[in-house]
Design an enzyme around this catalytic site. Structure first.
Site, PDB file in Angstrom:
ATOM      1  N   VAL A   1       2.382   2.357  -3.342  1.00  0.00           N
ATOM      2  CA  VAL A   1       3.546   0.678  -2.914  1.00  0.00           C
ATOM      3  C   VAL A   1       2.924   0.497  -3.518  1.00  0.00           C
ATOM      4  CG1 VAL A   1       5.813   0.006  -2.199  1.00  0.00           C
ATOM      5  CG2 VAL A   1       5.406   2.165  -1.606  1.00  0.00           C
TER       6      VAL A   1
ATOM      7  N   GLU B   1      15.151  -4.034   0.912  1.00  0.00           N
ATOM      8  CA  GLU B   1      15.871  -2.953  -0.636  1.00  0.00           C
ATOM      9  C   GLU B   1      14.965  -1.668  -0.933  1.00  0.00           C
ATOM     10  OE1 GLU B   1      19.122  -3.388  -2.595  1.00  0.00           O
ATOM     11  OE2 GLU B   1      18.066  -1.519  -2.723  1.00  0.00           O
TER      12      GLU B   1
ATOM     13  N   VAL C   1      15.500   2.181   0.787  1.00  0.00           N
ATOM     14  CA  VAL C   1      16.348   3.418   0.609  1.00  0.00           C
ATOM     15  C   VAL C   1      16.866   3.264  -0.747  1.00  0.00           C
ATOM     16  CG1 VAL C   1      18.685   4.314   1.272  1.00  0.00           C
ATOM     17  CG2 VAL C   1      18.016   3.299   2.763  1.00  0.00           C
TER      18      VAL C   1
ATOM     19  N   GLY D   1      14.524   4.098  -3.090  1.00  0.00           N
ATOM     20  CA  GLY D   1      13.376   3.774  -4.079  1.00  0.00           C
ATOM     21  C   GLY D   1      13.579   2.687  -5.085  1.00  0.00           C
TER      22      GLY D   1
ATOM     23  N   GLY E   1       2.166  16.488  -5.144  1.00  0.00           N
ATOM     24  CA  GLY E   1       1.908  15.627  -4.995  1.00  0.00           C
ATOM     25  C   GLY E   1       3.380  14.978  -4.461  1.00  0.00           C
TER      26      GLY E   1
ATOM     27  N   GLU F   1       3.766  15.579   0.731  1.00  0.00           N
ATOM     28  CA  GLU F   1       2.360  15.062   1.597  1.00  0.00           C
ATOM     29  C   GLU F   1       1.985  16.673   2.505  1.00  0.00           C
ATOM     30  OE1 GLU F   1       2.276  11.417   3.755  1.00  0.00           O
ATOM     31  OE2 GLU F   1       4.025  10.901   2.784  1.00  0.00           O
TER      32      GLU F   1
ATOM     33  N   LYS G   1      16.775   6.498   6.573  1.00  0.00           N
ATOM     34  CA  LYS G   1      17.760   6.121   5.550  1.00  0.00           C
ATOM     35  C   LYS G   1      19.641   6.109   5.562  1.00  0.00           C
ATOM     36  CE  LYS G   1      14.155   7.388   2.222  1.00  0.00           C
ATOM     37  NZ  LYS G   1      13.854   8.699   1.129  1.00  0.00           N
TER      38      LYS G   1
ATOM     39  N   GLY H   1       8.454   7.322  -5.577  1.00  0.00           N
ATOM     40  CA  GLY H   1       7.359   6.335  -6.112  1.00  0.00           C
ATOM     41  C   GLY H   1       6.687   5.288  -6.234  1.00  0.00           C
TER      42      GLY H   1
END
Lengths: 412, 412
Positions: free
Chosen positions: A14, A126, A129, A131, A184, A187, A202, A300
């Site tokens: 990220v 933001e 939750v 993405g 991927g 995990e 979340k 992502g």
């Protein structure tokens, strides 16, 4: 306008995405928002020799904390160890903080929001939750005129990918998990996803925003998808739906909060039933607006980074709306005891008496599947509480009928 | 905090809904946002004797314009006659304006935003698109860090209801329209809906926000649903999709804007294919966030009123984010000529040579339906421009094959 200096903490998926999106879209961000910004530091314990932004890398948080020029700190470290310490100290030092760390918000949100308010800065999340799906802001701001009475969502892309494979390609849980790991999406230690903890954090965050009170994950009954079988998936199809991992919360008239995370039969009429693969979908129920659904990639690098950047822009502009995001820690558990929550339930039964027991169940709907073994039966029960369900299961077991599965039904 | 005084102009469906939502949810609005507000005037030419808020009713706009206490004006009159005059004068008088009037925003948005900016007030219009679905704010603010390259949506609930009836219950357009009128979903004069003008205004507004330039409805090729037949619906099913009225826009590399409103074959994999009845769905394509979909009730008294109220709250708080909503009127038509836009197209052909012509079409996929007459054929063409499509149609017609329908295919 003064140029706002940003520090990015953590250069993983990220964090590096945030740096990438920042520089890639800076021209249009500036045009669209008028905010002048630059990234001054990137904090990571690792070295990144040859990295394009090498000169910005630092290893010592004190540099960020003590640099008055840093107005905004982006936290993408994760967890509630170092991340909590750094975020707290950043806020106390009068810097706004933007985070993608759902564990931090779910466990420490009320405290950190209070510090931010005391210091006149912002704590924004933001990206924690959904993405790249805008959900925290719309829930707080755009739906401000609604009484929100419920939120339910597919909040974890990994488990949704696994369930989609089980549904579409009739894979077993284990095979689907393996494939998700190879791609991927999951995990190597998939527990946080498949046991429902990620979804739990979340839904806690969404409940806090919707109802104004911190809901701690420890109070939330959380069940993952590890027990879902191909047989259950087939019966769900017979019912006219699919199995999804659902985090849901609603407010009762007395102010108490129903909240839980577990697999659910989602009828095909529900907008959530078509949310497949790694996508997330979040349904917000408001008294005026009716049902509103938000859909998109729940995780992502770039989607999450773009959600972080949207918050950074808000922090840079000092948006009033974002400042008002707040909830309290009442100090007590305001959730409805899990045993009191009511649903219809899917039950899969086994034993010589299974079919008879299913047929005899009051108000129940019998389900079928192809090549159903003789000593197997499945039903959708009438609406009962989890406590009543436990009693029913005990009664069935005592009469020699095995209960192989029970899964709640999501009502539309 | 000073109490912000509001004037509501127009006491029809939306205006009365705003007043209702305001007083019903005021306690929670105040708790959640900290904004103290009251409605001072309700402007309507009609009398409402016995109405609970009778003392607030006025008939003269000058009272609002000249009352310095009124900080926020809500416009729900509709059209671009009086509404335009009153909104313009309100902004010039230094009042923020909130409107649900899509025609006003689509025709006069750039001018009104400029006046608002000059006067340091806000011009907000969340309710003009998607009713109660938060879309304007998320598009502008939450997606601020994205390059948005396209928006496509089911933007009109009336036509979506009619098409849903044609698809699910095999009704003709005329029967479905009649039913929509009986239920109050369609107006007695349904032209604005069924000819696509309403959807056109909305996609113009979304394009302006996404791309920063005013796009006038007059430049947008707009086709409604009046020519869609039960046969087309059947072929769409054979293709694996449904017919929806789609407003779509995207930006080309050279900065020009593709924009159009017309029926489209929507493949069942698209998130828009499941948006049925009076619901709206809007898909936003961003470079970082990927595809994000917003879904909910696109119209109706309370959903629309709640969107208006969300803007009123923003105006009362003086949100920075909302202030920055802006686009320019470049004074020229920056749209791509319609003839240059490319799609695959569904064609329905008739005549003795129809099947042969269909089979001979290069790169085309032949479609079938039940009880297909001998002298009928249908195909999905290769990707061609509208100009090329016109040439192809002319060529077919000249060889004795009638082209009964052509509908674009929405690509996922």
């Amino acid at each position: 306008m003064e140029v706002k200096k940003i520090a990015v903490m953590g250069y993983g998926t990220v964090g590096s995405g945030v740096v990438e999106v920042f520089y890639k879209n800076y021209a249009s961000i500036k045009r669209r928002t008028g905010a002048e910004m630059d990234i001054k530091y990137i904090l990571d314990i690792r070295d990144f020799p040859g990295n394009e932004y090498e000169s910005k890398f630092i290893k010592d948080f004190n540099i960020i904390e003590s640099d008055p020029e840093v107005a905004i700190v982006v936290e993408t470290i994760g967890g509630i160890g170092l991340a909590y310490d750094f975020v707290r100290r950043s806020l106390l030092a009068g810097k706004s903080v933007v985070t993608s760390n759902k564990e931090l918000v779910a466990e420490k949100g009320a405290e950190l929001l209070q510090i931010a308010r005391d210091k006149g800065v912002m704590f924004l999340f933001e990206a924690s939750v959904g993405g790249g799906i805008p959900i925290i802001h719309p829930l707080h701001q755009c739906l401000a005129a609604n009484e929100i009475y419920g939120v339910e969502g597919i909040l974890n892309g990994t488990t949704n990918y696994i369930l989609t494979k089980m549904i579409r390609e009739k894979m077993s849980f284990e095979t689907a998990l393996k494939q998700a790991q190879d791609l991927g999406y999951a995990e190597r230690n998939p527990d946080a996803d498949v046991l429902g903890h990620d979804a739990c954090r979340k839904i806690c965050i969404l409940a806090a925003i919707a109802f104004g009170k911190h809901v701690y994950p420890k109070y939330v009954s959380t069940e993952g998808i590890t027990s879902v079988t191909a047989e259950d998936v087939e019966y769900a199809a017979g019912f006219g739906g699919v199995i999804k991992l659902i985090g849901s919360t609603s407010r009762r008239e007395d102010g108490r909060i129903e909240i839980e995370v577990s697999p659910a039969f989602v009828p095909s009429e529900s907008q959530l039933s078509g949310v497949d693969d790694v996508f997330n979908g979040i349904l917000v129920r408001g008294d005026a607006t009716g049902d509103v659904v938000f859909y998109g990639k729940g995780a992502g690098k770039l989607p999450t980074a773009s959600a972080v950047m949207a918050d950074v822009i808000d922090a840079a502009k000092g948006s009033e709306g974002a400042k008002n995001m707040f909830w309290v820690d009442t100090g007590c558990d305001e959730t409805v005891p899990h045993g009191e929550i009511e649903h219809r339930f899917y039950l899969r039964l086994a034993g010589a008496e299974a079919a008879k027991a299913a047929a005899a169940m009051e108000g129940a709907q019998v389900l079928y599947r192809e090549k159903q073994p003789d000593e197997e039966a499945a039903v959708i029960t009438a609406v009962v509480s989890y406590d009543a369900l436990d009693a029913l299961k005990a009664q069935l077991e005592s009469s020699g009928v095995k209960v192989l599965a029970n899964i709640r039904v999501l009502e539309n």
